[in-house]
Design an enzyme around this catalytic site. Structure first.
Site, mmCIF file in Angstrom:
data_model
loop_
_atom_site.group_PDB
_atom_site.id
_atom_site.type_symbol
_atom_site.label_atom_id
_atom_site.label_comp_id
_atom_site.label_asym_id
_atom_site.label_seq_id
_atom_site.Cartn_x
_atom_site.Cartn_y
_atom_site.Cartn_z
ATOM 1 N N GLU A 12 0.631 1.031 -15.732
ATOM 2 C CA GLU A 12 -0.342 0.063 -16.236
ATOM 3 C C GLU A 12 -1.717 0.655 -16.532
ATOM 4 O O GLU A 12 -2.520 0.035 -17.232
ATOM 5 C CB GLU A 12 -0.507 -1.137 -15.286
ATOM 6 C CG GLU A 12 0.742 -1.969 -15.147
ATOM 7 C CD GLU A 12 0.517 -3.240 -14.345
ATOM 8 O OE1 GLU A 12 -0.651 -3.558 -14.054
ATOM 9 O OE2 GLU A 12 1.503 -3.902 -14.013
ATOM 10 N N TRP A 22 7.999 -8.802 -13.448
ATOM 11 C CA TRP A 22 9.252 -8.136 -13.095
ATOM 12 C C TRP A 22 9.467 -8.130 -11.583
ATOM 13 O O TRP A 22 10.381 -7.489 -11.084
ATOM 14 C CB TRP A 22 9.289 -6.706 -13.634
ATOM 15 C CG TRP A 22 8.347 -5.738 -12.965
ATOM 16 C CD1 TRP A 22 7.116 -6.007 -12.432
ATOM 17 C CD2 TRP A 22 8.570 -4.341 -12.754
ATOM 18 N NE1 TRP A 22 6.559 -4.873 -11.913
ATOM 19 C CE2 TRP A 22 7.422 -3.828 -12.097
ATOM 20 C CE3 TRP A 22 9.611 -3.470 -13.059
ATOM 21 C CZ2 TRP A 22 7.301 -2.484 -11.748
ATOM 22 C CZ3 TRP A 22 9.481 -2.136 -12.713
ATOM 23 C CH2 TRP A 22 8.332 -1.654 -12.068
ATOM 24 N N ASP A 23 8.618 -8.882 -10.860
ATOM 25 C CA ASP A 23 8.669 -8.845 -9.409
ATOM 26 C C ASP A 23 10.000 -9.332 -8.854
ATOM 27 O O ASP A 23 10.335 -9.034 -7.699
ATOM 28 C CB ASP A 23 7.521 -9.675 -8.833
ATOM 29 C CG ASP A 23 6.160 -9.114 -9.219
ATOM 30 O OD1 ASP A 23 5.878 -9.084 -10.432
ATOM 31 O OD2 ASP A 23 5.395 -8.716 -8.346
ATOM 32 N N LYS A 42 -1.916 3.795 -11.576
ATOM 33 C CA LYS A 42 -2.234 2.650 -10.730
ATOM 34 C C LYS A 42 -1.210 2.519 -9.611
ATOM 35 O O LYS A 42 -1.541 2.195 -8.479
ATOM 36 C CB LYS A 42 -2.258 1.366 -11.567
ATOM 37 C CG LYS A 42 -2.493 0.102 -10.776
ATOM 38 C CD LYS A 42 -2.457 -1.129 -11.671
ATOM 39 C CE LYS A 42 -2.626 -2.412 -10.874
ATOM 40 N NZ LYS A 42 -2.551 -3.624 -11.729
ATOM 41 N N GLN A 43 0.066 2.772 -9.945
ATOM 42 C CA GLN A 43 1.162 2.558 -9.000
ATOM 43 C C GLN A 43 2.315 3.460 -9.387
ATOM 44 O O GLN A 43 2.251 4.184 -10.373
ATOM 45 C CB GLN A 43 1.591 1.099 -9.034
ATOM 46 C CG GLN A 43 2.029 0.623 -10.410
ATOM 47 C CD GLN A 43 2.200 -0.874 -10.480
ATOM 48 O OE1 GLN A 43 2.752 -1.477 -9.581
ATOM 49 N NE2 GLN A 43 1.719 -1.487 -11.539
#
Length: 827
Positions: free
Chosen positions: A508, A369-370, A629-630
């Site tokens: 994630e 999805w970057d 994670k983010q």
């Protein structure tokens, strides 16, 4: 700054010396490409193994291999490492030299010229007999003539005369072995079909992939200029999977010899190419020499940099001036690598935005999805490039429909990882290097990737007003994704609300509830809220279409009034999890998980970016803790303004008082390991208004993710395009407050004074604009020439800007002394 890294100006990256432990990072950062092909910045005399990995890649060139892991058959698709065309070795008096061997190396410096797209190298070495030789190399991957690349080597014997041998060739024995954790898996993707000498100067190598049956052809022409000496003798050397020319030269002390190698690379994926080998030979036969090609290459970069111009004036004070210069260099480095992956050559390529660029084999070259973080930079400078990259998604709509049907749902379910044809390419097992165990991988449950695709389509339309794309392609994709999420949402009678269960959010880490037999969590706040945003945009999309096209699309998709009313109902009755204190919860039940003793783990491990691996190696699971994670929930504040988020939640019957926003940010920030380069980027954005210094710290980390290799070795496997492009976008859309909505270009600056002024070029609705932002002041100048005027606004001040005119604005501070919030990105 990593050891051995210097930057003498804002356009060059200089790497001194040779550090085997750092070579992978350097090779990735010195990758040269043109959107069609790329080659890592490896030394031409090196082979894969140890410190080196000379990878060559072509956009969209994939192949599948099969392994058996733990008794399970696993099929994996990878971007293929193509034959190595860099091969150029040197022998002094019959002895092949590894000039980077400490026993031989005297001097080594590599310079990456971002302005010119040129990699230069200065090397001095000595053999065992003390014979010293100087080597100067330059290389490019041509930005205009996409099939061509060049390597020029100038050799000067400093204190000797005698025999010098140069081997210049093509190596088809390469494998995909650039990522250590993949090395236990099958890696040989190519079969060499042809190795032949085309003419006395040219060799040809043709290879085909083992499963996808794609063909790649490389032709290499090697010429020698010895300054009018006796000339070189050459012979053709054929080894298994390799072909080369060996050139024997008699050299004289102090007299330079130039070896010029021009290479053509052509694949069977190319448009209007039926015979790659023939085309490669023809391309090479027509190619001029190195210097002439370089001039055309430099012109192409000069023109591209005009479109993507970004400048920072000196900051206030000596310390800030140094920081400003450092920031500008790193921004340009990131932009350079983005443009080497997504260039004008992508206009007729069916390739998306690989998360790690064309720079290495991490994530196997897959598209995630970057693009959500990359496309805003492209759209405002080269909108036709964004449109072509969106075609990668629209062409795979049928694959997404098949995936949805296989899951028992309607609409389109886009894959978390995409490769050649749009099927789900996410790995089903992954290796934890800390424990040595292969573990189940459930990342394919990140359904939110479809929301990102829809967001990209809508943002492109908002920025360009391209109704042709929306009507012909974008609307169908957006509506089918909306249909999928409507089917995914199920009514819960106990709550009398709709819920989305069994998914993963952007985090994630949280993949299942503790003790659950099946993976997935329920009601990820980001997924649920963005689904509501999507259903609103589906309504807006239908309203934006010409009447005839709207009627055709509604008929063809079978969109009934009842279904559209159901979407409206979902916009009122979707469930969003909140904590008792009003904070947005990451997912339903997240607050019932155990709290991690962060201080203890930091004292024992230091770096917690891969906390999931640490816990698994201890026999525990990251699923048991309130850790991320983010950025996950906070992605909502990245994509939506506070006002728009409040409006969406208000339509659902939830309140979002202003005081809850900082509490929500603080709550999630305190529980985030920042295991992704995108995490620092998003946190910089959401902290920018209220916590300026913290935001700048996160911005600096995101900006330098690859230059400093903040993840401890991952840059060697490929750069992080999302963080690179997102750092530029952070400046333009967050700090400068640049947005596109309501058929206007809006500025709402909150620019850090330490950076002086930001100047950049954009293209909006066909008009080239130069913008300058300093503090709360904005100046926008439209290029002269024909064209329609565009609307430009700042706060309530909206003006019509004609070609050749300049407008100046001042953002009005709020009563609290801060600039008003950024307009909604998702409008």
């Amino acid at each position: 700054m990593p050891a051995g890294t210097r930057r003498p100006d804002a356009w060059t990256l200089v790497l001194d010396g040779f550090d085997p432990a750092d070579e992978g990072r350097r090779e990735a950062l010195c990758t040269l490409g043109n959107g069609y092909q790329a080659v890592r910045g490896a030394a031409p005399e090196s082979r894969a193994g140890g410190a080196h990995y000379p990878g060559t890649y072509a956009a969209g060139f994939f192949n599948r291999l099969t392994d058996e892991i733990g008794g399970v058959r696993v099929e994996t698709e990878s971007m293929v490492n193509l034959p190595n065309w860099l091969v150029l070795r040197v022998a002094v008096e019959g002895e092949w030299i590894d000039p980077l061997d400490p026993a031989h190396l005297l001097e080594h410096r590599v310079t990456l010229d971002l302005r010119r797209g040129l990699l230069s190298r200065v090397l001095r070495f000595a053999d065992a007999a003390g014979r010293r030789t100087a080597l100067r190399q330059r290389r490019f991957v041509h930005l205009d003539r996409r099939h061509l690349a060049g390597l020029q080597t100038v050799l000067t014997p400093e204190n000797w005369s005698g025999r010098l041998r140069v081997r210049s060739g093509l190596d088809g024995t390469v494998t995909n072995s650039g990522v250590a954790r993949y090395r236990e898996m099958a890696a040989r993707h190519l079969r060499v079909l042809v190795r032949e000498e085309v003419d006395p100067e040219t060799v040809l190598l043709v290879a085909r992939t083992t499963q996808s049956e794609l063909t790649v052809a490389q032709a290499a022409r090697t010429r020698v200029d010895d300054g009018g000496g006796v000339g070189a003798t050459r012979r053709t050397l054929r080894e298994r999977g390799r072909i080369s020319h060996d050139l024997e030269l008699n050299v004289a002390e102090g007299r330079a010899v130039t070896v010029e190698k021009i290479v053509a690379l052509v694949t069977s994926r190319d448009v209007a190419v039926s015979h790659p080998a023939l085309t490669a030979v023809e391309q090479l036969a027509e190619a001029p020499g190195f210097q002439t090609l370089l001039a055309g290459h430099e012109l192409a970069w000069d023109q591209l940099w005009r479109r993507f111009r970004v400048d920072l004036t000196d900051g206030v004070g000596d310390q800030h001036a140094a920081t400003t210069a450092e920031t500008l260099r790193t921004l340009r480095l990131g932009l350079f690598h983005v443009l080497q992956t997504a260039s004008p050559h992508d206009l007729d390529l069916d390739a998306g935005v690989p998360a790690r660029g064309l720079h290495g084999e991490a994530y196997r070259g897959h598209v995630f999805w970057d693009e959500l973080f990359v496309l805003p930079v492209l759209t405002l400078r080269m909108p036709q490039l964004t449109r072509s990259l969106l075609y990668y998604r629209t062409r795979r709509l049928d694959a997404a429909r098949r995936a949805a049907r296989a899951a028992g749902l309607r609409g389109a379910m886009y894959p978390w990882q995409s490769g050649s044809d749009g099927r789900e390419e996410s790995q089903r097992v992954h290796l934890n290097p800390l424990s040595g165990r292969w573990l189940p991988d459930t990342s394919h449950l990140q359904r939110h990737v479809g929301l990102a695709v829809a967001y990209d389509v809508w943002q492109y339309y908002q920025a360009t007003g391209d109704r042709e794309f929306l009507a012909g392609h974008g609307a169908e994709v957006l509506l089918e994704i909306a249909r999928f999420f409507a089917d995914l949402a199920r009514h819960d009678p106990a709550l009398d609300r709709y819920r989305i269960r069994g998914v993963m959010g952007p985090d994630e880490y949280s993949a299942r509830y503790p003790g659950a037999a099946e993976p997935g969590i329920d009601d990820n706040a980001y997924t649920n809220v963005m689904a509501v945003w999507l259903w609103h945009r589906a309504r807006d999309t239908l309203a934006a279409l010409p009447g005839t096209r709207r009627a055709e699309l509604v008929e063809r998709l079978g969109l009934t009034p009842a279904e559209l009313l159901h979407w409206e109902d979902l916009c009122r009755r979707m469930y969003v999890p909140f904590r008792a204190d009003g904070v947005l919860e990451q997912f339903h039940g997240a607050s019932r998980l155990e709290e991690l003793d962060w201080a203890d783990y930091r004292s024992r491990y230091g770096d917690l970016q891969r906390l999931d691996r640490i816990l698994e190696a201890e026999g525990r699971s990251v699923d048991d803790f309130q850790v991320s994670k983010q950025a996950d929930t906070l992605m909502l504040f990245y994509l939506l303004s506070a006002d728009e988020l409040r409006e969406l939640l208000g339509g659902l019957g939830y309140a979002l008082p202003p005081e809850v926003i900082p509490r929500t940010i603080d709550h999630h920030l305190a529980r985030t390991a920042h295991g992704s380069t995108l995490s620092a980027l998003v946190h910089a954005w959401v902290l920018a208004r209220a916590h300026r210094e913290d935001a700048l710290d996160h911005f600096a980390r995101a900006l330098r993710s690859d230059l400093a290799d903040v993840q401890g070795g991952t840059t060697a496997e490929g750069v992080h395009l999302g963080a690179m492009a997102g750092s530029v976008d952070l400046l333009q859309r967050c700090f400068a407050g640049l947005e596109t909505w309501a058929d206007a270009l809006w500025f709402n600056p909150h620019w850090p004074s330490r950076f002086g002024a930001l100047e950049f070029a954009v293209e909006y609705r066909g008009v080239t604009l130069d913008a300058r932002v300093s503090g709360r002041e904005v100046r926008v100048a439209a290029a002269p020439g024909p064209g329609r005027p565009v609307r430009v606004g700042c706060g309530e001040d909206v003006r019509l800007l004609h070609p050749g005119e300049t407008a100046r604005f001042t953002a009005v501070p709020t009563a609290a002394g801060t600039v008003a919030p950024v307009p909604a990105a998702g409008r």
